[in-house]
Write a protein that holds these residues in place. Sequence first.
Motif, PDB file in Angstrom:
ATOM      1  N   PHE A  96       0.830  -1.209   0.000  1.00  0.00           N
ATOM      2  CA  PHE A  96       0.000   0.000   0.000  1.00  0.00           C
ATOM      3  C   PHE A  96       0.865   1.260   0.000  1.00  0.00           C
ATOM      4  O   PHE A  96       0.566   2.223  -0.709  1.00  0.00           O
ATOM      5  CB  PHE A  96      -0.918   0.005   1.225  1.00  0.00           C
ATOM      6  N   PHE A  97       1.935   1.225   0.776  1.00  0.00           N
ATOM      7  CA  PHE A  97       2.819   2.384   0.841  1.00  0.00           C
ATOM      8  C   PHE A  97       3.431   2.663  -0.536  1.00  0.00           C
ATOM      9  O   PHE A  97       3.402   3.794  -1.028  1.00  0.00           O
ATOM     10  CB  PHE A  97       3.937   2.156   1.875  1.00  0.00           C
ATOM     11  N   TRP A  98       3.947   1.613  -1.162  1.00  0.00           N
ATOM     12  CA  TRP A  98       4.608   1.819  -2.463  1.00  0.00           C
ATOM     13  C   TRP A  98       3.614   2.140  -3.565  1.00  0.00           C
ATOM     14  O   TRP A  98       3.936   2.853  -4.517  1.00  0.00           O
ATOM     15  CB  TRP A  98       5.488   0.612  -2.826  1.00  0.00           C
ATOM     16  N   ALA A  99       2.367   1.648  -3.405  1.00  0.00           N
ATOM     17  CA  ALA A  99       1.319   2.013  -4.375  1.00  0.00           C
ATOM     18  C   ALA A  99       1.047   3.510  -4.283  1.00  0.00           C
ATOM     19  O   ALA A  99       0.850   4.191  -5.304  1.00  0.00           O
ATOM     20  CB  ALA A  99       0.051   1.217  -4.089  1.00  0.00           C
ATOM     21  N   VAL A 101       3.215   5.803  -3.227  1.00  0.00           N
ATOM     22  CA  VAL A 101       4.388   6.508  -3.775  1.00  0.00           C
ATOM     23  C   VAL A 101       4.326   6.509  -5.308  1.00  0.00           C
ATOM     24  O   VAL A 101       4.491   7.543  -5.950  1.00  0.00           O
ATOM     25  CB  VAL A 101       5.705   5.856  -3.284  1.00  0.00           C
ATOM     26  N   ALA A 102       4.048   5.320  -5.875  1.00  0.00           N
ATOM     27  CA  ALA A 102       3.988   5.206  -7.346  1.00  0.00           C
ATOM     28  C   ALA A 102       2.846   6.063  -7.908  1.00  0.00           C
ATOM     29  O   ALA A 102       2.994   6.714  -8.949  1.00  0.00           O
ATOM     30  CB  ALA A 102       3.812   3.747  -7.750  1.00  0.00           C
ATOM     31  N   GLY A 103       1.704   6.068  -7.215  1.00  0.00           N
ATOM     32  CA  GLY A 103       0.552   6.875  -7.654  1.00  0.00           C
ATOM     33  C   GLY A 103       0.881   8.353  -7.630  1.00  0.00           C
ATOM     34  O   GLY A 103       0.614   9.088  -8.594  1.00  0.00           O
ATOM     35  N   ALA A 104       1.482   8.794  -6.522  1.00  0.00           N
ATOM     36  CA  ALA A 104       1.844  10.215  -6.398  1.00  0.00           C
ATOM     37  C   ALA A 104       2.891  10.600  -7.450  1.00  0.00           C
ATOM     38  O   ALA A 104       2.826  11.688  -8.030  1.00  0.00           O
ATOM     39  CB  ALA A 104       2.390  10.483  -5.002  1.00  0.00           C
ATOM     40  N   PHE A 105       3.810   9.680  -7.713  1.00  0.00           N
ATOM     41  CA  PHE A 105       4.827   9.934  -8.731  1.00  0.00           C
ATOM     42  C   PHE A 105       4.155  10.076 -10.112  1.00  0.00           C
ATOM     43  O   PHE A 105       4.497  10.986 -10.879  1.00  0.00           O
ATOM     44  CB  PHE A 105       5.857   8.796  -8.756  1.00  0.00           C
ATOM     45  N   GLY A 106       3.203   9.205 -10.391  1.00  0.00           N
ATOM     46  CA  GLY A 106       2.462   9.278 -11.665  1.00  0.00           C
ATOM     47  C   GLY A 106       1.731  10.599 -11.805  1.00  0.00           C
ATOM     48  O   GLY A 106       1.730  11.227 -12.864  1.00  0.00           O
ATOM     49  N   LEU A 107       1.139  11.034 -10.709  1.00  0.00           N
ATOM     50  CA  LEU A 107       0.391  12.292 -10.725  1.00  0.00           C
ATOM     51  C   LEU A 107       1.320  13.498 -10.907  1.00  0.00           C
ATOM     52  O   LEU A 107       0.956  14.487 -11.533  1.00  0.00           O
ATOM     53  CB  LEU A 107      -0.396  12.429  -9.408  1.00  0.00           C
ATOM     54  N   GLY A 108       2.520  13.377 -10.371  1.00  0.00           N
ATOM     55  CA  GLY A 108       3.457  14.499 -10.464  1.00  0.00           C
ATOM     56  C   GLY A 108       4.360  14.442 -11.681  1.00  0.00           C
ATOM     57  O   GLY A 108       5.167  15.343 -11.915  1.00  0.00           O
ATOM     58  N   PHE A 109       4.212  13.383 -12.476  1.00  0.00           N
ATOM     59  CA  PHE A 109       5.087  13.163 -13.625  1.00  0.00           C
ATOM     60  C   PHE A 109       5.055  14.353 -14.605  1.00  0.00           C
ATOM     61  O   PHE A 109       6.091  14.848 -15.039  1.00  0.00           O
ATOM     62  CB  PHE A 109       4.676  11.873 -14.348  1.00  0.00           C
ATOM     63  N   GLY A 110       3.855  14.810 -14.905  1.00  0.00           N
ATOM     64  CA  GLY A 110       3.686  15.928 -15.852  1.00  0.00           C
ATOM     65  C   GLY A 110       4.324  17.198 -15.319  1.00  0.00           C
ATOM     66  O   GLY A 110       4.965  17.945 -16.067  1.00  0.00           O
ATOM     67  N   ALA A 111       4.148  17.430 -14.019  1.00  0.00           N
ATOM     68  CA  ALA A 111       4.730  18.636 -13.400  1.00  0.00           C
ATOM     69  C   ALA A 111       6.250  18.571 -13.482  1.00  0.00           C
ATOM     70  O   ALA A 111       6.901  19.565 -13.827  1.00  0.00           O
ATOM     71  CB  ALA A 111       4.268  18.742 -11.956  1.00  0.00           C
ATOM     72  N   LEU A 112       6.803  17.395 -13.199  1.00  0.00           N
ATOM     73  CA  LEU A 112       8.262  17.240 -13.256  1.00  0.00           C
ATOM     74  C   LEU A 112       8.770  17.436 -14.687  1.00  0.00           C
ATOM     75  O   LEU A 112       9.800  18.057 -14.917  1.00  0.00           O
ATOM     76  CB  LEU A 112       8.671  15.850 -12.750  1.00  0.00           C
ATOM     77  N   CYS A 113       8.000  16.873 -15.648  1.00  0.00           N
ATOM     78  CA  CYS A 113       8.428  16.954 -17.051  1.00  0.00           C
ATOM     79  C   CYS A 113       8.245  18.346 -17.646  1.00  0.00           C
ATOM     80  O   CYS A 113       8.794  18.641 -18.707  1.00  0.00           O
ATOM     81  CB  CYS A 113       7.680  15.925 -17.900  1.00  0.00           C
ATOM     82  N   SER A 114       7.446  19.184 -16.994  1.00  0.00           N
ATOM     83  CA  SER A 114       7.237  20.526 -17.566  1.00  0.00           C
ATOM     84  C   SER A 114       8.355  21.495 -17.149  1.00  0.00           C
ATOM     85  O   SER A 114       8.428  22.607 -17.675  1.00  0.00           O
ATOM     86  CB  SER A 114       5.870  21.073 -17.169  1.00  0.00           C
ATOM     87  N   THR A 139      -4.352   9.318 -15.347  1.00  0.00           N
ATOM     88  CA  THR A 139      -4.273   7.913 -15.811  1.00  0.00           C
ATOM     89  C   THR A 139      -3.028   7.251 -15.246  1.00  0.00           C
ATOM     90  O   THR A 139      -3.068   6.127 -14.749  1.00  0.00           O
ATOM     91  CB  THR A 139      -4.168   7.867 -17.360  1.00  0.00           C
ATOM     92  N   HIS A 140      -1.924   7.993 -15.319  1.00  0.00           N
ATOM     93  CA  HIS A 140      -0.634   7.493 -14.825  1.00  0.00           C
ATOM     94  C   HIS A 140      -0.735   7.150 -13.339  1.00  0.00           C
ATOM     95  O   HIS A 140      -0.258   6.100 -12.882  1.00  0.00           O
ATOM     96  CB  HIS A 140       0.420   8.588 -15.056  1.00  0.00           C
ATOM     97  N   CYS A 141      -1.370   8.043 -12.587  1.00  0.00           N
ATOM     98  CA  CYS A 141      -1.518   7.876 -11.139  1.00  0.00           C
ATOM     99  C   CYS A 141      -2.335   6.608 -10.823  1.00  0.00           C
ATOM    100  O   CYS A 141      -1.897   5.758 -10.045  1.00  0.00           O
ATOM    101  CB  CYS A 141      -2.219   9.116 -10.566  1.00  0.00           C
ATOM    102  N   ILE A 142      -3.485   6.484 -11.458  1.00  0.00           N
ATOM    103  CA  ILE A 142      -4.364   5.334 -11.181  1.00  0.00           C
ATOM    104  C   ILE A 142      -3.679   4.027 -11.591  1.00  0.00           C
ATOM    105  O   ILE A 142      -3.672   3.049 -10.837  1.00  0.00           O
ATOM    106  CB  ILE A 142      -5.726   5.507 -11.919  1.00  0.00           C
ATOM    107  N   ALA A 143      -3.074   4.051 -12.797  1.00  0.00           N
ATOM    108  CA  ALA A 143      -2.411   2.837 -13.291  1.00  0.00           C
ATOM    109  C   ALA A 143      -1.253   2.433 -12.386  1.00  0.00           C
ATOM    110  O   ALA A 143      -1.123   1.266 -12.012  1.00  0.00           O
ATOM    111  CB  ALA A 143      -1.928   3.064 -14.719  1.00  0.00           C
ATOM    112  N   ASN A 144      -0.429   3.412 -12.012  1.00  0.00           N
ATOM    113  CA  ASN A 144       0.708   3.123 -11.132  1.00  0.00           C
ATOM    114  C   ASN A 144       0.244   2.559  -9.791  1.00  0.00           C
ATOM    115  O   ASN A 144       0.838   1.631  -9.249  1.00  0.00           O
ATOM    116  CB  ASN A 144       1.515   4.409 -10.870  1.00  0.00           C
ATOM    117  N   TYR A 145      -0.820   3.148  -9.255  1.00  0.00           N
ATOM    118  CA  TYR A 145      -1.342   2.715  -7.945  1.00  0.00           C
ATOM    119  C   TYR A 145      -1.775   1.248  -8.018  1.00  0.00           C
ATOM    120  O   TYR A 145      -1.358   0.428  -7.199  1.00  0.00           O
ATOM    121  CB  TYR A 145      -2.517   3.611  -7.536  1.00  0.00           C
TER     122      TYR A 145
END
Lengths: 169, 134
Positions: A96-99, A101-114, A139-145
């Motif tokens: 659950f913890f890593w899900a 982290v992965a979800g939050a990373f997916g959600l922040g991916f666009g912000a990091l890439c911008s 989508t990235h967030c949900i899929a990663n989670y």
Amino acid sequence: MKISSKTKDIVIVGIMSALLLTVQVALSFLPNIELVSLLIIISTIVFGWKTLSIIYIFVFAEGLIFGFGSWWICYLYVWTVLMLITMIFRKNRSSFFWALVAGAFGLGFGALCSIPYIFIGGLPMALAGFINGIPFDVTHCIANYIITLVLFKPLYNLLDWINRKEFGK
Amino acid sequence: MKEAKYWLKVFLATLGLFALTVLLLYLFLNKRNPSSPGVKEITVQVIVPGEDVQEFVITTEAYTLRQALEEKDMIKGQTSTYGFYITEVNGRKADESKQEWWCITKDGEEIFTGIDLINIQDKDKYELTLMEGY
């Protein structure tokens, strides 16, 4: 025959980089549904700092396959950010913890890439790019989670077992 | 007790992530210009360096620029991880080996949005310009 520790490290880095590249290319037709985040998390937990070499070989190979476009600049740091976050919580084994982290990373991916776009076209361009990419980030967030929640335990156990058995670590 | 605390943390963190997702979606939906319903008349200029500028007045009920241009068979494109992008306008293909690409502007100002996210309104004026160099 005794295999040196250095040789083992080279084998680990080679196999893991190839694995990252294979799963990325195999799933590239699905927008922002990927296994790379999960594999980087597990690799960091199991192999630690060696993951840095794995990431940069993967990123360089990605550039060779898809071209060194502006997206590639983002790849130079985005996976390292995930690795560094994982290093901080490396002792945690909760799916659950890593899900999360992965979800939050997916959600922040666009912000990091911008971030590079701030220097290319200014803040408005970066902001516009980020806002337009929000559906992809969601989508990235949900899929990663989901992927991490389901696959973290089996993949971690497998990689940890291989690492202990084959590499005697 | 310790386990209950752990699950409470997991639940709250999941809820936080969900709230952040909803907040971002809200931001996305509110930052986009809504399309006006009904029939709209838009002007589209096709600009290829070294050639005459072509101008088209399009009457459509479409909501996005992509729909409007596809209705008139004006564009062809590909869907990538980052959405749809134009590869051809009025039969003129962007040559990737020359790093050519189609740039969309509205009243001369660049739009940093994918063509399928551009909501059109009556009397809008767009330019599709063939650019060289990424």
